[in-house]
Design an enzyme around this catalytic site. Sequence first.
Site, mmCIF file in Angstrom:
data_model
loop_
_atom_site.group_PDB
_atom_site.id
_atom_site.type_symbol
_atom_site.label_atom_id
_atom_site.label_comp_id
_atom_site.label_asym_id
_atom_site.label_seq_id
_atom_site.Cartn_x
_atom_site.Cartn_y
_atom_site.Cartn_z
ATOM 1 N N ASP A 96 0.877 -1.177 0.000
ATOM 2 C CA ASP A 96 0.000 0.000 0.000
ATOM 3 C C ASP A 96 0.913 1.226 0.000
ATOM 4 O OD1 ASP A 96 -2.330 1.665 0.335
ATOM 5 O OD2 ASP A 96 -2.009 1.699 2.494
ATOM 6 N N SER A 97 0.315 2.394 -0.175
ATOM 7 C CA SER A 97 1.089 3.633 -0.052
ATOM 8 C C SER A 97 1.628 3.797 1.367
ATOM 9 C CB SER A 97 0.195 4.829 -0.377
ATOM 10 O OG SER A 97 -0.921 4.841 0.508
ATOM 11 N N CYS A 109 -4.420 -1.622 -1.884
ATOM 12 C CA CYS A 109 -4.601 -0.193 -2.081
ATOM 13 C C CYS A 109 -5.501 0.012 -3.298
ATOM 14 C CB CYS A 109 -3.239 0.448 -2.315
ATOM 15 S SG CYS A 109 -3.311 2.198 -2.739
ATOM 16 N N GLU A 153 -3.525 10.722 4.910
ATOM 17 C CA GLU A 153 -2.338 11.288 5.581
ATOM 18 C C GLU A 153 -2.655 11.633 7.035
ATOM 19 O OE1 GLU A 153 -3.607 12.207 2.476
ATOM 20 O OE2 GLU A 153 -2.519 14.054 2.054
ATOM 21 N N CYS A 199 -11.059 3.123 0.256
ATOM 22 C CA CYS A 199 -9.619 3.334 0.457
ATOM 23 C C CYS A 199 -9.253 2.516 1.675
ATOM 24 C CB CYS A 199 -9.337 4.810 0.700
ATOM 25 S SG CYS A 199 -7.667 5.164 1.324
ATOM 26 N N HIS A 228 -7.212 2.865 3.947
ATOM 27 C CA HIS A 228 -6.974 3.604 5.203
ATOM 28 C C HIS A 228 -8.274 3.808 5.994
ATOM 29 C CE1 HIS A 228 -3.031 4.642 3.529
ATOM 30 N NE2 HIS A 228 -2.697 5.052 4.736
HETATM 31 N N1 DGL Z 1 -4.781 3.276 0.971
HETATM 32 C C1 DGL Z 1 -4.892 3.775 -0.339
HETATM 33 C C2 DGL Z 1 -6.138 3.316 -1.067
HETATM 34 O O1 DGL Z 1 -6.681 2.283 -0.743
HETATM 35 C C3 DGL Z 1 -4.466 5.162 -0.720
HETATM 36 C C4 DGL Z 1 -4.234 6.245 0.271
HETATM 37 C C5 DGL Z 1 -3.327 7.298 -0.317
HETATM 38 O O2 DGL Z 1 -2.117 7.054 -0.287
HETATM 39 O O3 DGL Z 1 -3.808 8.308 -0.837
HETATM 40 O O4 DGL Z 1 -6.587 3.934 -1.997
#
Ligand code: DGL
Length: 260
Positions: A9-10, A72, A147, A182, A184
């Site tokens: 993931d990021s 992600c 973030e 997402c 996150h």
């Molecule tokens: N966790 C990521 C997703 O599922 C991206 C979050 C990001 O880095 O902007 O899209």
Amino acid sequence: MKSPIGVFDSGLGGLTVLRALRARLPAEDFLYFADTRFLPYGDRPEAFLKERGLVIAEALAARGAKALVIACNTATAAAAEAIRAATDLPVVALEPGVKPAAALTRRGIIGVLATTRTLESERFRRLVDNHAHHVRVLARACPGLAEAIEAHGPGSEQVAGHLDVFVTPLTAAGADVVVLGCTHYPWVAQAIAARLPADVRIVDTGEAVARQLERLLAAGQLLGGGGGRLAVATSGAPATVRETVIRLWGEPLPVEFWEI
Ligand code: DGL
């Protein structure tokens, strides 16, 4: 670690997916890569994310991964096809749970919370055309939220401020199902639910992804052989990632730096 499953993931959003993978597949080892040097992915150009996805997939394969999970939604939208074309490994990719949400809604209105890049992608447009053409889709980009979750934590006022802006209007618009598009966002699922009426359903895709990974491993006769080990690596600062892991995952994990 012998033939782990590579997950990336990021940042640490993909740990919400990893949680579901480990619950379903306790006899696997996992190697998790957090590309925090380039977090957030959500505002980056598609070409950059495709290149990054290929580099990470190659790095995980080089370290012995027997399968890959793109944990992600943003990276999936930009890079899943390129990664699949570049590797022989089984690849599980994520996308927002629009299909289950369209099946669940009674009012015919679903909210989708995701990054700007995911919602602007061709892949997302196809997903909606194929599975949600008969419902109203309120696609809400949430710049800054991933973030804020990493930097300040799920209970922070920064996160609360973002959720007030992104989530609260979905109620007035009549959504009765909200998709966490997402990886996150499951870290703040409770705070999201608290801003919605009690009967609104929240859709997360972690378990579906775990089932899909299990199917692919079984089909390739790759199931099992591990011992539930978990290793974490990052392109960013390991000390920062270690702190974020404690805040989100709830216990410390060793984190190493990869120069990729
Ligand atoms: N966790 C990521 C997703 O599922 C991206 C979050 C990001 O880095 O902007 O899209």
